[in-house]
Write a protein that holds these residues in place. Sequence first.
Motif, PDB file in Angstrom:
ATOM      1  N   PHE A   1       0.826  -1.205   0.000  1.00  0.00           N
ATOM      2  CA  PHE A   1       0.000   0.000   0.000  1.00  0.00           C
ATOM      3  C   PHE A   1       0.864   1.261   0.000  1.00  0.00           C
ATOM      4  CE2 PHE A   1      -2.836  -3.286   1.674  1.00  0.00           C
ATOM      5  CZ  PHE A   1      -3.805  -3.214   0.679  1.00  0.00           C
ATOM      6  N   ARG A   2       2.034   1.194   0.616  1.00  0.00           N
ATOM      7  CA  ARG A   2       2.962   2.326   0.559  1.00  0.00           C
ATOM      8  C   ARG A   2       3.480   2.488  -0.864  1.00  0.00           C
ATOM      9  NH1 ARG A   2       8.167   3.078   0.135  1.00  0.00           N
ATOM     10  NH2 ARG A   2       8.580   0.874   0.415  1.00  0.00           N
ATOM     11  N   LEU A   3       3.846   1.376  -1.493  1.00  0.00           N
ATOM     12  CA  LEU A   3       4.315   1.431  -2.878  1.00  0.00           C
ATOM     13  C   LEU A   3       3.234   2.011  -3.785  1.00  0.00           C
ATOM     14  CD1 LEU A   3       6.085  -2.051  -3.045  1.00  0.00           C
ATOM     15  CD2 LEU A   3       7.215   0.184  -3.091  1.00  0.00           C
TER      16      LEU A   3
ATOM     17  N   ARG B   1       0.755   4.060  -2.950  1.00  0.00           N
ATOM     18  CA  ARG B   1       0.608   5.502  -2.673  1.00  0.00           C
ATOM     19  C   ARG B   1       1.736   6.301  -3.313  1.00  0.00           C
ATOM     20  NH1 ARG B   1      -0.260   3.568   2.373  1.00  0.00           N
ATOM     21  NH2 ARG B   1       1.695   4.424   3.128  1.00  0.00           N
ATOM     22  N   GLU B   2       2.952   5.770  -3.229  1.00  0.00           N
ATOM     23  CA  GLU B   2       4.076   6.476  -3.839  1.00  0.00           C
ATOM     24  C   GLU B   2       3.941   6.540  -5.355  1.00  0.00           C
ATOM     25  OE1 GLU B   2       7.927   5.226  -2.483  1.00  0.00           O
ATOM     26  OE2 GLU B   2       7.331   5.352  -0.387  1.00  0.00           O
ATOM     27  N   LEU B   3       3.427   5.482  -5.967  1.00  0.00           N
ATOM     28  CA  LEU B   3       3.195   5.509  -7.415  1.00  0.00           C
ATOM     29  C   LEU B   3       2.113   6.528  -7.772  1.00  0.00           C
ATOM     30  CD1 LEU B   3       3.319   1.680  -8.170  1.00  0.00           C
ATOM     31  CD2 LEU B   3       4.856   3.404  -9.119  1.00  0.00           C
ATOM     32  N   GLN B   4       1.069   6.594  -6.964  1.00  0.00           N
ATOM     33  CA  GLN B   4      -0.040   7.511  -7.241  1.00  0.00           C
ATOM     34  C   GLN B   4       0.331   8.963  -6.989  1.00  0.00           C
ATOM     35  OE1 GLN B   4      -3.041   5.834  -4.687  1.00  0.00           O
ATOM     36  NE2 GLN B   4      -3.823   4.492  -6.280  1.00  0.00           N
ATOM     37  N   ASN B   5       1.269   9.210  -6.096  1.00  0.00           N
ATOM     38  CA  ASN B   5       1.580  10.578  -5.700  1.00  0.00           C
ATOM     39  C   ASN B   5       2.962  11.047  -6.125  1.00  0.00           C
ATOM     40  OD1 ASN B   5      -0.915  11.023  -4.227  1.00  0.00           O
ATOM     41  ND2 ASN B   5      -0.121   9.513  -2.787  1.00  0.00           N
ATOM     42  N   HIS B   6       3.581  10.362  -7.070  1.00  0.00           N
ATOM     43  CA  HIS B   6       4.925  10.753  -7.505  1.00  0.00           C
ATOM     44  C   HIS B   6       4.856  12.120  -8.185  1.00  0.00           C
ATOM     45  CE1 HIS B   6       8.817  10.696  -9.500  1.00  0.00           C
ATOM     46  NE2 HIS B   6       9.161   9.832  -8.549  1.00  0.00           N
ATOM     47  N   PRO B   7       5.776  13.027  -7.861  1.00  0.00           N
ATOM     48  CA  PRO B   7       5.706  14.380  -8.409  1.00  0.00           C
ATOM     49  C   PRO B   7       5.940  14.476  -9.917  1.00  0.00           C
ATOM     50  CG  PRO B   7       7.705  14.104  -7.094  1.00  0.00           C
ATOM     51  CD  PRO B   7       6.878  12.866  -6.909  1.00  0.00           C
ATOM     52  N   LYS B   8       6.643  13.522 -10.509  1.00  0.00           N
ATOM     53  CA  LYS B   8       6.942  13.609 -11.944  1.00  0.00           C
ATOM     54  C   LYS B   8       6.101  12.675 -12.799  1.00  0.00           C
ATOM     55  CE  LYS B   8      11.774  14.845 -11.239  1.00  0.00           C
ATOM     56  NZ  LYS B   8      13.159  14.410 -11.447  1.00  0.00           N
ATOM     57  N   MET B   9       5.405  11.729 -12.161  1.00  0.00           N
ATOM     58  CA  MET B   9       4.710  10.706 -12.929  1.00  0.00           C
ATOM     59  C   MET B   9       3.246  10.623 -12.529  1.00  0.00           C
ATOM     60  SD  MET B   9       5.433   6.596 -13.144  1.00  0.00           S
ATOM     61  CE  MET B   9       5.097   6.276 -11.425  1.00  0.00           C
ATOM     62  N   ASN B  10       2.376  10.754 -13.511  1.00  0.00           N
ATOM     63  CA  ASN B  10       0.958  10.472 -13.323  1.00  0.00           C
ATOM     64  C   ASN B  10       0.699   9.193 -14.113  1.00  0.00           C
ATOM     65  OD1 ASN B  10      -1.817  10.218 -13.565  1.00  0.00           O
ATOM     66  ND2 ASN B  10      -2.133  12.423 -13.482  1.00  0.00           N
ATOM     67  N   LEU B  11       0.718   8.087 -13.410  1.00  0.00           N
ATOM     68  CA  LEU B  11       0.676   6.781 -14.059  1.00  0.00           C
ATOM     69  C   LEU B  11      -0.594   6.580 -14.878  1.00  0.00           C
ATOM     70  CD1 LEU B  11       2.317   4.240 -14.434  1.00  0.00           C
ATOM     71  CD2 LEU B  11       1.276   3.317 -12.374  1.00  0.00           C
TER      72      LEU B  11
ATOM     73  N   GLU C   1      12.954   4.314  -8.815  1.00  0.00           N
ATOM     74  CA  GLU C   1      13.158   5.071  -7.567  1.00  0.00           C
ATOM     75  C   GLU C   1      12.251   4.560  -6.453  1.00  0.00           C
ATOM     76  OE1 GLU C   1      11.667   9.404  -6.067  1.00  0.00           O
ATOM     77  OE2 GLU C   1      12.581   9.321  -8.057  1.00  0.00           O
ATOM     78  N   ILE C   2      10.978   4.378  -6.759  1.00  0.00           N
ATOM     79  CA  ILE C   2       9.999   3.956  -5.747  1.00  0.00           C
ATOM     80  C   ILE C   2      10.311   2.557  -5.223  1.00  0.00           C
ATOM     81  CG2 ILE C   2       7.572   3.310  -5.445  1.00  0.00           C
ATOM     82  CD1 ILE C   2       6.980   5.733  -7.377  1.00  0.00           C
ATOM     83  N   PHE C   3      10.672   1.639  -6.113  1.00  0.00           N
ATOM     84  CA  PHE C   3      10.956   0.262  -5.701  1.00  0.00           C
ATOM     85  C   PHE C   3      12.390   0.094  -5.199  1.00  0.00           C
ATOM     86  CE2 PHE C   3       7.136  -0.458  -8.131  1.00  0.00           C
ATOM     87  CZ  PHE C   3       6.523  -1.517  -7.478  1.00  0.00           C
ATOM     88  N   GLY C   4      13.207   1.111  -5.370  1.00  0.00           N
ATOM     89  CA  GLY C   4      14.586   1.035  -4.898  1.00  0.00           C
ATOM     90  C   GLY C   4      15.438   0.080  -5.709  1.00  0.00           C
ATOM     91  N   VAL C   5      15.160   0.001  -7.011  1.00  0.00           N
ATOM     92  CA  VAL C   5      15.935  -0.881  -7.874  1.00  0.00           C
ATOM     93  C   VAL C   5      16.805  -0.043  -8.805  1.00  0.00           C
ATOM     94  CG1 VAL C   5      14.237  -2.746  -7.784  1.00  0.00           C
ATOM     95  CG2 VAL C   5      14.114  -1.070  -9.625  1.00  0.00           C
ATOM     96  N   LYS C   6      17.811  -0.687  -9.344  1.00  0.00           N
ATOM     97  CA  LYS C   6      18.752  -0.036 -10.251  1.00  0.00           C
ATOM     98  C   LYS C   6      18.439  -0.488 -11.672  1.00  0.00           C
ATOM     99  CE  LYS C   6      23.659  -0.285 -11.196  1.00  0.00           C
ATOM    100  NZ  LYS C   6      24.878  -0.956 -10.821  1.00  0.00           N
TER     101      LYS C   6
END
Length: 125
Positions: free
Chosen positions: A37-39, A41-51, A75-80
């Motif tokens: 649910f945190r992931l 929310r972060e996807l829904q509220n990302h400042p540069k991305m409106n999914l 960035e949200i998932f912390g992957v490279k």
Amino acid sequence: MGFLANYFRKRDIRRWERDRFLFEYYDGKQVRRGDPFRLQRELQNHPKMNLIDMAPFVDQGREPETSICLEATAEIFGVKRWDGESGLTDWEILGLLGELSGYLNALKKNTSPGPILSQPTASAS
């Protein structure tokens, strides 16, 4: 602590870990866990991305939407992102979005709020 006490403690910890509703995903080196649910929310509220608005363009591979989505998701998932030696490919990063969506849908369908208590009835006495 005795052998049996240690065994039961570890068993209870494993059961508790298993029963937690954590989203698991591979980051290119190891399996990670995240609060779904945190992931979300972060996807829904990302400042540069409106999914929601960008998804059709990402499906078509259009730029700059695809690059913005890839960068924000990584960035949200912390992957490279794949650099030729390690990390996730762009396809794998976009796959995280689908996997998270499927996981959340399964949680919503399978999570029970608990037993429903029936209303007391008057007894005929």
